[in-house]
Design a protein around this motif. Structure first.
Motif, PDB file in Angstrom:
ATOM      1  N   MET A   1       0.873  -1.173   0.000  1.00  0.00           N
ATOM      2  CA  MET A   1       0.000   0.000   0.000  1.00  0.00           C
ATOM      3  C   MET A   1       0.909   1.222   0.000  1.00  0.00           C
ATOM      4  O   MET A   1       1.930   1.244   0.699  1.00  0.00           O
ATOM      5  CB  MET A   1      -0.892   0.010   1.240  1.00  0.00           C
ATOM      6  CG  MET A   1      -1.745   1.267   1.377  1.00  0.00           C
ATOM      7  SD  MET A   1      -2.919   1.172   2.753  1.00  0.00           S
ATOM      8  CE  MET A   1      -1.783   1.146   4.146  1.00  0.00           C
TER       9      MET A   1
ATOM     10  N   TYR B   1       0.724   5.589   0.113  1.00  0.00           N
ATOM     11  CA  TYR B   1      -0.036   6.833   0.176  1.00  0.00           C
ATOM     12  C   TYR B   1       0.884   8.005  -0.107  1.00  0.00           C
ATOM     13  O   TYR B   1       2.018   8.064   0.392  1.00  0.00           O
ATOM     14  CB  TYR B   1      -0.721   6.990   1.532  1.00  0.00           C
ATOM     15  CG  TYR B   1      -2.180   6.597   1.459  1.00  0.00           C
ATOM     16  CD1 TYR B   1      -3.173   7.558   1.345  1.00  0.00           C
ATOM     17  CD2 TYR B   1      -2.548   5.258   1.435  1.00  0.00           C
ATOM     18  CE1 TYR B   1      -4.508   7.205   1.234  1.00  0.00           C
ATOM     19  CE2 TYR B   1      -3.886   4.894   1.321  1.00  0.00           C
ATOM     20  CZ  TYR B   1      -4.860   5.877   1.216  1.00  0.00           C
ATOM     21  OH  TYR B   1      -6.181   5.529   1.089  1.00  0.00           O
TER      22      TYR B   1
ATOM     23  N   GLU C   1      -4.174   2.721   6.738  1.00  0.00           N
ATOM     24  CA  GLU C   1      -4.803   3.604   5.762  1.00  0.00           C
ATOM     25  C   GLU C   1      -5.612   4.697   6.451  1.00  0.00           C
ATOM     26  O   GLU C   1      -5.655   5.844   5.980  1.00  0.00           O
ATOM     27  CB  GLU C   1      -5.693   2.795   4.825  1.00  0.00           C
ATOM     28  CG  GLU C   1      -6.278   3.605   3.690  1.00  0.00           C
ATOM     29  CD  GLU C   1      -7.015   2.747   2.675  1.00  0.00           C
ATOM     30  OE1 GLU C   1      -7.116   3.175   1.514  1.00  0.00           O
ATOM     31  OE2 GLU C   1      -7.492   1.648   3.049  1.00  0.00           O
TER      32      GLU C   1
ATOM     33  N   ARG D   1      -5.135   8.586   5.578  1.00  0.00           N
ATOM     34  CA  ARG D   1      -6.261   9.394   5.108  1.00  0.00           C
ATOM     35  C   ARG D   1      -6.503  10.579   6.056  1.00  0.00           C
ATOM     36  O   ARG D   1      -6.808  11.692   5.604  1.00  0.00           O
ATOM     37  CB  ARG D   1      -7.529   8.540   5.010  1.00  0.00           C
ATOM     38  CG  ARG D   1      -7.548   7.516   3.874  1.00  0.00           C
ATOM     39  CD  ARG D   1      -7.627   8.179   2.499  1.00  0.00           C
ATOM     40  NE  ARG D   1      -8.722   9.125   2.395  1.00  0.00           N
ATOM     41  CZ  ARG D   1      -9.985   8.787   2.108  1.00  0.00           C
ATOM     42  NH1 ARG D   1     -10.298   7.512   1.889  1.00  0.00           N
ATOM     43  NH2 ARG D   1     -10.922   9.706   2.024  1.00  0.00           N
TER      44      ARG D   1
ATOM     45  N   ARG E   1      -3.438  10.589  -0.315  1.00  0.00           N
ATOM     46  CA  ARG E   1      -4.167   9.994  -1.438  1.00  0.00           C
ATOM     47  C   ARG E   1      -3.373   8.779  -1.910  1.00  0.00           C
ATOM     48  O   ARG E   1      -2.139   8.850  -2.006  1.00  0.00           O
ATOM     49  CB  ARG E   1      -4.342  11.001  -2.581  1.00  0.00           C
ATOM     50  CG  ARG E   1      -5.144  12.217  -2.158  1.00  0.00           C
ATOM     51  CD  ARG E   1      -5.618  13.028  -3.353  1.00  0.00           C
ATOM     52  NE  ARG E   1      -4.564  13.826  -3.951  1.00  0.00           N
ATOM     53  CZ  ARG E   1      -4.789  14.719  -4.935  1.00  0.00           C
ATOM     54  NH1 ARG E   1      -6.008  14.897  -5.420  1.00  0.00           N
ATOM     55  NH2 ARG E   1      -3.801  15.421  -5.431  1.00  0.00           N
ATOM     56  N   PRO E   2      -4.031   7.669  -2.224  1.00  0.00           N
ATOM     57  CA  PRO E   2      -3.291   6.442  -2.519  1.00  0.00           C
ATOM     58  C   PRO E   2      -2.746   6.398  -3.945  1.00  0.00           C
ATOM     59  O   PRO E   2      -3.304   7.004  -4.863  1.00  0.00           O
ATOM     60  CB  PRO E   2      -4.341   5.342  -2.327  1.00  0.00           C
ATOM     61  CG  PRO E   2      -5.636   6.012  -2.665  1.00  0.00           C
ATOM     62  CD  PRO E   2      -5.493   7.429  -2.176  1.00  0.00           C
TER      63      PRO E   2
ATOM     64  N   TRP F   1      -2.690   4.545  -7.222  1.00  0.00           N
ATOM     65  CA  TRP F   1      -3.818   3.797  -7.771  1.00  0.00           C
ATOM     66  C   TRP F   1      -3.530   2.305  -7.923  1.00  0.00           C
ATOM     67  O   TRP F   1      -4.470   1.497  -7.898  1.00  0.00           O
ATOM     68  CB  TRP F   1      -4.208   4.383  -9.131  1.00  0.00           C
ATOM     69  CG  TRP F   1      -4.856   5.712  -9.041  1.00  0.00           C
ATOM     70  CD1 TRP F   1      -4.302   6.932  -9.345  1.00  0.00           C
ATOM     71  CD2 TRP F   1      -6.189   5.994  -8.599  1.00  0.00           C
ATOM     72  NE1 TRP F   1      -5.202   7.942  -9.121  1.00  0.00           N
ATOM     73  CE2 TRP F   1      -6.379   7.398  -8.671  1.00  0.00           C
ATOM     74  CE3 TRP F   1      -7.252   5.198  -8.150  1.00  0.00           C
ATOM     75  CZ2 TRP F   1      -7.577   8.018  -8.314  1.00  0.00           C
ATOM     76  CZ3 TRP F   1      -8.442   5.816  -7.806  1.00  0.00           C
ATOM     77  CH2 TRP F   1      -8.595   7.204  -7.879  1.00  0.00           C
TER      78      TRP F   1
ATOM     79  N   ARG G   1      -2.557  -1.093  -2.775  1.00  0.00           N
ATOM     80  CA  ARG G   1      -3.775  -1.396  -2.027  1.00  0.00           C
ATOM     81  C   ARG G   1      -4.418  -0.146  -1.423  1.00  0.00           C
ATOM     82  O   ARG G   1      -3.748   0.688  -0.804  1.00  0.00           O
ATOM     83  CB  ARG G   1      -3.457  -2.399  -0.908  1.00  0.00           C
ATOM     84  CG  ARG G   1      -3.237  -3.819  -1.415  1.00  0.00           C
ATOM     85  CD  ARG G   1      -4.534  -4.420  -1.885  1.00  0.00           C
ATOM     86  NE  ARG G   1      -4.327  -5.699  -2.577  1.00  0.00           N
ATOM     87  CZ  ARG G   1      -5.293  -6.412  -3.112  1.00  0.00           C
ATOM     88  NH1 ARG G   1      -6.547  -5.961  -3.047  1.00  0.00           N
ATOM     89  NH2 ARG G   1      -5.039  -7.550  -3.717  1.00  0.00           N
ATOM     90  N   HIS G   2      -5.700   0.001  -1.650  1.00  0.00           N
ATOM     91  CA  HIS G   2      -6.471   1.081  -1.037  1.00  0.00           C
ATOM     92  C   HIS G   2      -7.935   0.647  -0.991  1.00  0.00           C
ATOM     93  O   HIS G   2      -8.339  -0.339  -1.611  1.00  0.00           O
ATOM     94  CB  HIS G   2      -6.324   2.389  -1.819  1.00  0.00           C
ATOM     95  CG  HIS G   2      -6.925   2.363  -3.191  1.00  0.00           C
ATOM     96  ND1 HIS G   2      -8.275   2.541  -3.419  1.00  0.00           N
ATOM     97  CD2 HIS G   2      -6.374   2.167  -4.417  1.00  0.00           C
ATOM     98  CE1 HIS G   2      -8.521   2.475  -4.712  1.00  0.00           C
ATOM     99  NE2 HIS G   2      -7.395   2.233  -5.347  1.00  0.00           N
ATOM    100  N   ARG G   3      -8.748   1.414  -0.258  1.00  0.00           N
ATOM    101  CA  ARG G   3     -10.177   1.098  -0.117  1.00  0.00           C
ATOM    102  C   ARG G   3     -11.028   2.318  -0.460  1.00  0.00           C
ATOM    103  O   ARG G   3     -12.086   2.529   0.145  1.00  0.00           O
ATOM    104  CB  ARG G   3     -10.462   0.607   1.302  1.00  0.00           C
ATOM    105  CG  ARG G   3      -9.689  -0.656   1.709  1.00  0.00           C
ATOM    106  CD  ARG G   3     -10.175  -1.209   3.036  1.00  0.00           C
ATOM    107  NE  ARG G   3     -10.047  -0.200   4.079  1.00  0.00           N
ATOM    108  CZ  ARG G   3     -10.657  -0.263   5.262  1.00  0.00           C
ATOM    109  NH1 ARG G   3     -11.446  -1.291   5.555  1.00  0.00           N
ATOM    110  NH2 ARG G   3     -10.488   0.690   6.160  1.00  0.00           N
ATOM    111  N   LEU G   4     -10.604   3.103  -1.428  1.00  0.00           N
ATOM    112  CA  LEU G   4     -11.386   4.278  -1.810  1.00  0.00           C
ATOM    113  C   LEU G   4     -12.757   3.869  -2.329  1.00  0.00           C
ATOM    114  O   LEU G   4     -12.921   2.838  -2.981  1.00  0.00           O
ATOM    115  CB  LEU G   4     -10.679   5.072  -2.906  1.00  0.00           C
ATOM    116  CG  LEU G   4      -9.380   5.795  -2.573  1.00  0.00           C
ATOM    117  CD1 LEU G   4      -9.004   6.727  -3.716  1.00  0.00           C
ATOM    118  CD2 LEU G   4      -9.453   6.551  -1.259  1.00  0.00           C
TER     119      LEU G   4
END
Length: 417
Positions: free
Chosen positions: A289, A291, A361, A365, A370-371, A373, A376-379
């Protein structure tokens, strides 16, 4: 048939087509109901996942064409960064920057905002000057700042939603050499002096095992012409692999193992052509992940995450990677609000990572991150709208380019349909 990404965490049951030319690619796209493109599979998110057809451009014939002014080049989009940079070197040219691995396709690296490090250097997407795109009807179209400008602006960081690129025009620079230096420094010292280091060096980054008190600092500087280095990596992985396997079997030993590793002397120096120094061998599979934090809060955010890990004695087995990246003006780029500090969090692929990443995360946040793309992220769709003022314009261009959503998959539909 099945496809999986590099880490093995994303699997798709779909045929993988390797067309030999653009005509074969166009015919396949025309027939398909849904299609996604893949490169080296270095995305940890399900960007390439498809239930119907996955396309790899690796076998499409093509050649490098350098512009008369030698400031740009036309490049087959499916070429790997490794193949591209070797070909550029033969022409006396280079990319202005690279990441620390080079198997990715140029198209995939640009489409996800992949980057290296450097105060004045943006992601690979900032090098894009034009694209030849095969659309959902199988027809090829060119876009750049003058021709189809909205499509070009969206395609600069496209996540593969606007068509399949077969050729990319990219900015290039005269070939150059780099000297790499790796050394161990105390975390508190680096935290106090990092901004100065960023001003002093063309490239500077560090790795930080969260249960240790020292970091591994890496700098790259231009140097006189020299032969390629004997080693293809900045650090040897054998001992680290053994440590990871111990931590997998006995996670509670992770703090002790990391402090033991950091008693080792970490020193290394290499010199060579830039394209041989930027990348290093990375053979241990991990999940990641990343950010992109506002530059001003990057170090404080890393410190907060490390304190959380230490307080709970969490088995985060890989080091954090900390880099800086220049700002840009790309619609869906995490760097479009200004320069960032990129914090990459990894976990050994054979160990649990989901809960660790979810909790970390929340910290990223909360500090305005901002991650990346492809990491790994959960947007959610609402998050995308809150983070990116151009999100709806981006969707409008996508709908115009692909009205039937041929290039979407469930992950991207949830965010951009």
């Amino acid at each position: 048939m099945s496809w999986s990404n590099w880490s093995g965490s994303v699997i798709a049951s779909a045929p993988v087509l390797r067309p030999r030319d653009e005509a074969e690619l166009s015919a396949a796209i025309r027939r398909a109901g849904k299609v996604r493109a893949t490169g080296a599979g270095h995305s940890f998110m399900p960007l390439c996942e498809s239930g119907e057809l996955i396309v790899s451009l690796e076998d499409i014939a093509g050649e490098l064409t350098v512009a008369a002014d030698r400031r740009t080049a036309r490049i087959p989009a499916g070429w790997s960064i490794r193949r591209l940079t070797a070909a550029l070197w033969e022409e006396g040219l280079a990319l202005a920057n690279q990441g620390d691995v080079n198997p990715q396709s140029l198209a995939g690296a640009m489409a996800t905002g992949t980057h290296g490090t450097g105060r004045d250097l943006g992601s690979l997407a900032t090098f894009a000057r034009g694209f030849r795109l095969v659309g959902p009807d199988g027809e090829a179209r060119w876009c750049d700042a003058a021709a189809n400008p909205d499509l070009f602006q969206a395609q600069r960081l496209s996540l593969g939603m606007f068509g399949i690129a077969t050729e990319i025009e990219a900015a290039v620079v005269p070939a150059y050499h780099l000297a790499e230096r790796i050394e161990k420094r105390r975390w508190d010292e680096v935290r106090e002096t990092f901004d100065t280091l960023v001003e002093q060096h063309r490239h500077v980054e560090f790795w930080f095992f969260p249960h240790a008190d020292s970091v591994i600092l890496k700098t790259l500087e231009p140097t006189d012409p020299c032969d390629p280095p004997r080693s293809t990596t900045d650090m040897e992985e054998t001992a680290f692999r053994r440590v990871l396997e111990i931590a997998r079997r006995a996670p509670f030993l992770t703090p002790l193992l990391q402090r033991g590793m950091m008693r080792t002397r970490f020193t290394n120096r290499r010199r060579g052509p830039a394209h041989t120094i930027f990348p290093s061998d990375r053979t241990i599979r991990f999940e990641e992940m990343e950010y992109e934090m506002p530059r001003a809060v990057g170090l404080d955010t890393l410190g907060e995450v490390v304190r959380w890990i230490r307080r709970k004695r969490l088995p985060v087995t890989f080091p954090f990677e900390f880099r800086v990246v220049a700002g840009d003006d790309i619609w869906m780029s995490p760097m479009n609000a200004g320069p960032v500090a990129a914090i990459s969090m990894h976990q050994y692929a054979r160990m649990p990572w989901q809960a660790l990443f979810a909790d970390a995360e929340a910290i990223f946040r909360a500090n305005g991150g901002r991650p990346h793309w492809a990491k790994r992220h959960r947007l959610t769709r609402a998050d995308v709208d809150a983070l990116y003022p151009m999100a709806e314009r981006y969707r409008e261009v996508r709908r115009a380019a692909d009205p039937a959503a041929k290039f979407l998959n469930p992950h991207l539909e949830a965010l951009f349909s």
